[in-house]
Design an enzyme around this catalytic site. Structure first.
Site, mmCIF file in Angstrom:
data_model
loop_
_atom_site.group_PDB
_atom_site.id
_atom_site.type_symbol
_atom_site.label_atom_id
_atom_site.label_comp_id
_atom_site.label_asym_id
_atom_site.label_seq_id
_atom_site.Cartn_x
_atom_site.Cartn_y
_atom_site.Cartn_z
ATOM 1 N N LYS A 1 0.718 -1.288 0.073
ATOM 2 C CA LYS A 1 -0.106 -0.105 0.065
ATOM 3 C C LYS A 1 0.809 1.147 0.175
ATOM 4 O O LYS A 1 1.404 1.664 0.908
ATOM 5 C CB LYS A 1 -0.916 -0.012 1.306
ATOM 6 C CG LYS A 1 -1.981 1.060 1.034
ATOM 7 C CD LYS A 1 -2.514 1.790 2.293
ATOM 8 C CE LYS A 1 -1.765 3.085 2.796
ATOM 9 N NZ LYS A 1 -1.587 4.267 1.821
ATOM 10 N N GLU B 1 9.588 1.991 10.950
ATOM 11 C CA GLU B 1 10.632 2.726 10.766
ATOM 12 C C GLU B 1 9.676 3.956 10.855
ATOM 13 O O GLU B 1 9.078 4.608 9.963
ATOM 14 C CB GLU B 1 11.268 2.576 9.280
ATOM 15 C CG GLU B 1 12.758 3.510 9.513
ATOM 16 C CD GLU B 1 12.669 4.322 8.736
ATOM 17 O OE1 GLU B 1 12.478 5.595 9.492
ATOM 18 O OE2 GLU B 1 12.657 4.695 7.679
ATOM 19 N N CYS C 1 13.144 11.160 7.040
ATOM 20 C CA CYS C 1 13.241 11.000 8.609
ATOM 21 C C CYS C 1 14.509 11.008 9.222
ATOM 22 O O CYS C 1 14.529 11.109 10.359
ATOM 23 C CB CYS C 1 12.346 9.661 8.772
ATOM 24 S SG CYS C 1 13.225 8.501 7.651
ATOM 25 N N GLU D 1 8.868 16.542 15.360
ATOM 26 C CA GLU D 1 9.627 16.556 13.704
ATOM 27 C C GLU D 1 9.075 17.686 13.110
ATOM 28 O O GLU D 1 7.614 17.576 12.772
ATOM 29 C CB GLU D 1 9.194 15.146 13.496
ATOM 30 C CG GLU D 1 10.099 14.527 12.221
ATOM 31 C CD GLU D 1 9.871 13.322 11.926
ATOM 32 O OE1 GLU D 1 8.592 12.513 12.187
ATOM 33 O OE2 GLU D 1 10.670 12.435 11.251
HETATM 34 P P1 ADP Z 1 3.693 10.880 6.831
HETATM 35 O O1 ADP Z 1 3.454 11.660 8.082
HETATM 36 O O2 ADP Z 1 4.906 10.655 6.258
HETATM 37 O O3 ADP Z 1 2.483 11.153 5.916
HETATM 38 P P2 ADP Z 1 2.007 8.557 7.833
HETATM 39 O O4 ADP Z 1 2.370 7.768 8.789
HETATM 40 O O5 ADP Z 1 0.646 9.406 7.865
HETATM 41 O O6 ADP Z 1 3.113 9.418 7.262
HETATM 42 O O7 ADP Z 1 1.857 7.841 6.373
HETATM 43 C C1 ADP Z 1 2.734 6.605 5.980
HETATM 44 C C2 ADP Z 1 1.782 5.595 5.432
HETATM 45 O O8 ADP Z 1 1.045 5.040 6.051
HETATM 46 C C3 ADP Z 1 1.093 6.256 3.926
HETATM 47 O O9 ADP Z 1 1.240 5.014 3.141
HETATM 48 C C4 ADP Z 1 -0.322 6.431 4.743
HETATM 49 O O10 ADP Z 1 -1.303 6.239 3.649
HETATM 50 C C5 ADP Z 1 -0.384 5.200 5.444
HETATM 51 N N1 ADP Z 1 -1.232 5.361 6.685
HETATM 52 C C6 ADP Z 1 -1.880 6.297 7.272
HETATM 53 N N2 ADP Z 1 -2.815 6.299 7.993
HETATM 54 C C7 ADP Z 1 -2.717 4.907 8.131
HETATM 55 C C8 ADP Z 1 -3.640 4.017 8.777
HETATM 56 N N3 ADP Z 1 -4.415 4.254 9.594
HETATM 57 N N4 ADP Z 1 -3.443 2.513 8.774
HETATM 58 C C9 ADP Z 1 -2.645 2.262 7.904
HETATM 59 N N5 ADP Z 1 -1.752 3.126 7.175
HETATM 60 C C10 ADP Z 1 -1.927 4.341 7.231
#
Ligand code: ADP
Length: 483
Positions: A178, A253, A287, A386
């Protein structure tokens, strides 16, 4: 690999298709806000089907194919990726914004994970243990863990994908990927490379779509045996909670807040250049990039002067122009977070020596000037959270003991940097800093052959190195009684 007006962002069992819901989502260029295309937006049902197909493909991929055969697929994908480097870099820059030169470097780095794990595939060894009982034999057999889910972020849309696909496919796992909602096109292009080299159907499945719905399907399914995730600590925490029901293995990570310690014996030019490279690469959206600098009092004035002069001259613009060094931020939320952090710092007594506001160069996208702050203190958000943007706060220090304490006081533990010419201090500091990765006179530590990963609230699990593939392997213990 050309992008049409509408793209199917779901690839399951070797077929590209639309989401069951029929939903689409626009993907835009963050530099210009121009719409690039629309991608079908998957949900729970799509993810469940992807898991089903990955499960069906697992026995033959993990057991009927030898490690050598899996290695061949990865090697072919590696070559294919390099052949298509320019086109991939352009897709990456158009949806993510980073300068093309950085995108090209990222594609090379992404390919290197495929090469490294093509090589490592054949080196996952078991053991025969000398028994304590003469009538027994003890064996350890390494086996692929099963179906894994890979959830990747938007800041490195290519290398975060291959850093997970390389080791998992090499180990014999099958995958549901995903990608981040903002950057699915690069992930789709990578999946297309695997399709072109003839990876067996069902081994690699892609579901671009709604993070929450897809995430829920992946965490709730007992068939997904491991989730490998790169992203925020907040989402990592949720994934951990939601994975507890089926005691899923995780490799996380997460966020970081990297300090750079510039010691009094540092070469000043080197210190300035490394600090800029660390902080402003990818517009500070990395990061492991520097979040705070601690510079020794004796060299602070000169360091700040030289650094701010150079920062003022960094060229901002559209990533697709060769002269651009600072591209756009990913979206307006990111710009707002940076604005909030800078305002908060000013409120608590910081001064701006470079940048300090949104940039409006007439391109229409999400830009913020590269910014340097001095007179900072621990009450400020920039020193604790961050920022994930082009803001560099600088504090001075006079005692190594105190600066080590400061460097270690946050809950994060991903990367830390030391700029020094002294080997004695080097060992003292690398051992004292509570971080998973330490760069000494080096701010680009990520590489395929070394174990990358954080400690504390920056997560656990390693990506890269011989350790990276072991995340995807169970060491099965077999005890044989001889009658
Ligand atoms: P960033 O701050 O880098 O956007 P996120 O943690 O929000 O970091 O996103 C990193 C990944 O996790 C993306 O692929 C995002 O779509 C996915 N993501 C965000 N929320 C969820 C969730 N509740 N469950 C699974 N994946 C998620």
């Amino acid at each position: 690999m050309l992008i049409g007006q509408k793209e199917k962002g779901i690839f399951i069992n070797g077929e590209w298709r639309e989401a069951y819901s029929g939903a689409y989502r626009a993907i835009t260029n963050p530099a210009t806000l121009e719409k690039l295309t629309e991608i079908s937006y998957g949900g729970k049902e799509d993810a469940l089907e992807a898991i089903e197909e990955a499960k069906a493909a697992f026995p033959s991929w993990s057991k009927k194919k030898t490690a050598r055969e899996r290695s061949r697929y990865l090697y072919k994908a590696y070559e294919k990726m390099l052949e298509n480097k320019e086109q991939l870099a352009q897709i990456l820059t158009s949806e993510q914004g980073k300068p093309l030169s950085e995108a090209r470097t990222e594609i090379e780095s992404a390919a290197s994970y495929l090469l490294w794990y093509a090589e490592e595939a054949s080196r996952v060894y078991g053991e025969i243990i000398p028994p304590s009982n003469a009538n027994k034999r003890s064996l350890v057999i390494p086996q692929a863990i099963g179906v894994i889910a890979a959830i990747t972020p938007w800041n490195f849309p290519a290398s975060m994908v291959t850093r997970k696909l390389g080791p998992s496919l090499a180990a014999g796992c099958t995958v549901v990927l995903k990608p981040a909602s903002q950057t699915p096109l690069t992930a789709m292009a990578i999946v297309k490379l695997f399709e072109e080299i003839g990876l067996p159907k069902g081994v690699l499945n892609l579901v671009a779509g709604d993070a929450r719905a897809v995430g829920e399907a992946l965490t709730q399914s007992p068939d997904v045996r491991l989730i490998t995730f790169t992203g925020s600590t907040e989402v990592g925490r949720d994934l951990m909670k939601n994975s507890s029901q089926h005691i899923k293995k995780l490799s996380l990570e997460l966020g970081g807040h990297a300090p750079i310690l510039v010691l009094e014996d540092a070469n000043l030019e080197t210190a300035v250049d490394l600090t800029i490279a660390s902080k402003f690469r990818n517009c500070g959206q990395t990061c492991i990039c520097a979040n705070r600098v601690y510079v020794h009092q004796k060299i602070a004035e000169e360091f700040i002067e030289k650094l701010s002069e150079k920062v003022k001259n960094l060229k901002i613009g559209n990533g697709n122009e060769d002269s651009t060094v600072i591209g756009p931020m990913i979206d307006q939320n990111a710009v707002e977070k940076v604005t909030e952090h800078v305002e908060d710092a000013l409120k608590h007594g910081a001064s701006i020596v470079a940048g300090g506001k949104e940039w409006n160069g007439g391109l229409g996208g999400h830009f913020y000037e590269p910014t340097v702050l001095v007179d900072v203190n621990e009450r400020m958000k920039v020193m604790n959270e961050e920022t994930f943007g082009p803001v560099l706060p600088i504090e001075t220090f006079d005692s190594l003991e105190k600066v080590i304490e400061k460097a270690n006081q946050l809950p994060y533990g991903l990367a830390a940097y030391i700029i020094t010419e002294s080997t004695n201090r080097l060992f003292q500091l690398t051992e004292a800093l509570e971080y998973g990765i330490i760069g000494v006179n080096d701010v680009f530590p990520a590489t395929a052959e070394a174990p990358f990963g954080g400690i504390k609230e920056s997560g656990f699990g390693k990506e890269g190195g011989k350790e990276g593939i072991l995340e995807f392997v169970e060491m099965k213990y077999v005890s044989i009684g001889m009658t």
